[in-house]
Design an enzyme around this catalytic site. Structure first.
Site, PDB file in Angstrom:
ATOM      1  N   ASP A  12      56.046  30.482  -0.965  1.00 13.27           N
ATOM      2  CA  ASP A  12      56.473  31.304  -1.398  1.00 13.27           C
ATOM      3  C   ASP A  12      57.504  31.693   1.008  1.00 13.27           C
ATOM      4  OD1 ASP A  12      56.599  32.171  -3.389  1.00 13.27           O
ATOM      5  OD2 ASP A  12      55.301  34.296  -2.826  1.00 13.27           O
ATOM      6  N   ASN A  42      50.203  32.384  -9.064  1.00 10.81           N
ATOM      7  CA  ASN A  42      50.158  33.820  -9.110  1.00 10.81           C
ATOM      8  C   ASN A  42      49.458  34.724  -9.688  1.00 10.81           C
ATOM      9  OD1 ASN A  42      51.785  34.050  -6.423  1.00 10.81           O
ATOM     10  ND2 ASN A  42      52.802  34.819  -7.666  1.00 10.81           N
ATOM     11  N   GLU A 138      59.286  30.285 -15.177  1.00  9.78           N
ATOM     12  CA  GLU A 138      59.838  29.201 -13.824  1.00  9.78           C
ATOM     13  C   GLU A 138      59.298  28.079 -14.268  1.00  9.78           C
ATOM     14  OE1 GLU A 138      59.400  32.923 -10.208  1.00  9.78           O
ATOM     15  OE2 GLU A 138      58.057  31.043 -10.968  1.00  9.78           O
ATOM     16  N   GLY A 215      54.710  52.614 -14.848  1.00 10.56           N
ATOM     17  CA  GLY A 215      53.626  52.189 -15.636  1.00 10.56           C
ATOM     18  C   GLY A 215      53.439  51.114 -16.548  1.00 10.56           C
ATOM     19  N   GLY A 242      53.579  41.989 -10.619  1.00 10.23           N
ATOM     20  CA  GLY A 242      53.834  41.906 -12.161  1.00 10.23           C
ATOM     21  C   GLY A 242      52.950  39.962 -11.863  1.00 10.23           C
ATOM     22  N   ASP A 243      52.804  39.817 -11.381  1.00  9.59           N
ATOM     23  CA  ASP A 243      51.641  38.633 -11.141  1.00  9.59           C
ATOM     24  C   ASP A 243      50.092  38.881 -11.645  1.00  9.59           C
ATOM     25  OD1 ASP A 243      54.164  36.890 -11.551  1.00  9.59           O
ATOM     26  OD2 ASP A 243      53.813  36.610  -8.894  1.00  9.59           O
ATOM     27  N   GLY A 278      52.327  40.172   0.731  1.00  9.73           N
ATOM     28  CA  GLY A 278      51.999  38.404   0.643  1.00  9.73           C
ATOM     29  C   GLY A 278      52.318  38.858  -1.416  1.00  9.73           C
TER      30      GLY A 278
END
Ligand code: RIB
Length: 297
Positions: A12, A42, A138, A215, A242-243, A278
């Protein structure tokens, strides 16, 4: 329980700014950092930090970025024995802007695009030794669907986090054990006709919809919809939240937790991850999640 992630590995390139620039606008940057990322990597790191045994399957380029990203996975306790190193294709890069509690991300897929059926066939024996396989969007979608089908044939549970947003064929939705879109991804997959509540009721104990600061929700076998509210937090960077949620959810489910317990745990882990800069650096340990479990809005 042993978990496998089949997914992306990125470096990243993250710049901070006061806010996300508007179209055509130039803004001064704060800091520019090169840090480990990729939705697949991640999620694998999130799981390992929470104490799970996890292997990452994917592809990096034969370059310094690739070597650093693999070293980072190893340093976080993730197995990397079957990661392919591709010559002539660079490691995936994500260009990220972080500002005003939000971000934008552009991914240049690089070697992630080489995670194809041929690669999966070459690692199939190892992959089928895992108790749960976790995927995102991805890597090529054809590969995602191929792995879901393979796992379904062998009775291995799968979790598909359909990010970035792309359609998911109906037969794949039927075959995955859990599908974990955010609200926007859910609209792309299921259309706008049905409300979030209707969707959750249509796919009880399978569809988990994340709703950012509101939530995360799931339909229960009883017909009710459960929403686990977000935990109060001082947001520094939402990249990778989210990861973290997906990784933590998989860890708890694989440990035998109920879906509501797993979502409370995952939501807490995700919110903790936003308190540091990060995608991976803010991911919490199991002890940190346990300590904050009761602390919801
Ligand atoms: O989900 C966050 C991730 O998306 C980043 O780490 C970036 O690499 C992109 O893949």
């Amino acid at each position: 329980m042993k978990l496998a992630v089949v997914g992306s590995i990125n470096i990243d390139q993250t710049v901070t700014a006061e806010r996300i620039p508007l179209k055509g606008e130039t803004l001064p940057g704060g800091s520019l950092r090169y840090i480990p990322g990729g939705k697949g990597a991640n999620q694998a790191v999130a799981m390992a930090k929470l104490g799970a045994e996890v292997e990452m399957f994917g592809c990096v380029g034969d370059d310094d970025n690739g070597r650093q990203m693999v070293e980072n996975l190893i340093a976080n306790g993730v197995k990397t024995d079957h990661i392919k190193v591709a010559e002539g294709t660079p490691t995936g890069i994500a260009i990220i802007t972080v500002g005003d509690h939000d971000n934008t991300i552009i991914v240049v897929e690089g070697a992630n695009g080489l995670v194809d059926r041929v690669y999966i066939d070459s690692v199939k024996d190892a992959l089928l030794g895992y108790d749960m396989v976790v995927l995102q969007h991805e890597i090529p979608l054809d590969t995602v669907h191929y792995v879901v089908e393979l796992c379904a044939e062998h009775g291995i549970p799968t979790v598909l986090n359909p990010a970035p947003a792309a359609e998911v064929p109906m037969d794949i939705i039927e075959k995955v054990t859990y599908l974990t879109p955010n609200e926007h991804e859910a609209v792309l997959i299921f259309g706008e006709e049905r409300s979030t509540e209707e969707l959750l009721k249509a796919y009880p104990e399978k569809l988990v919809i994340t709703q950012g600061s509101r939530g995360v929700s799931v339909g229960l076998a009883t017909g009710e919809v459960l929403t686990v509210p977000a935990r109060k937090t001082e947001v520094v960077d939402t990249t990778g939240a989210g990861d973290t949620l997906n990784g933590a959810f998989c860890v708890r489910i694989s440990q035998g937790s109920s879906i509501p317990d797993a979502l409370l745990y995952a939501n807490t882990a995700a919110s903790l991850s936003t308190e540091k800069f990060g995608a991976q650096s803010g991911m919490p340990t199991a002890a940190e999640v346990e300590k904050n479990l009761g602390d919801v809005k």
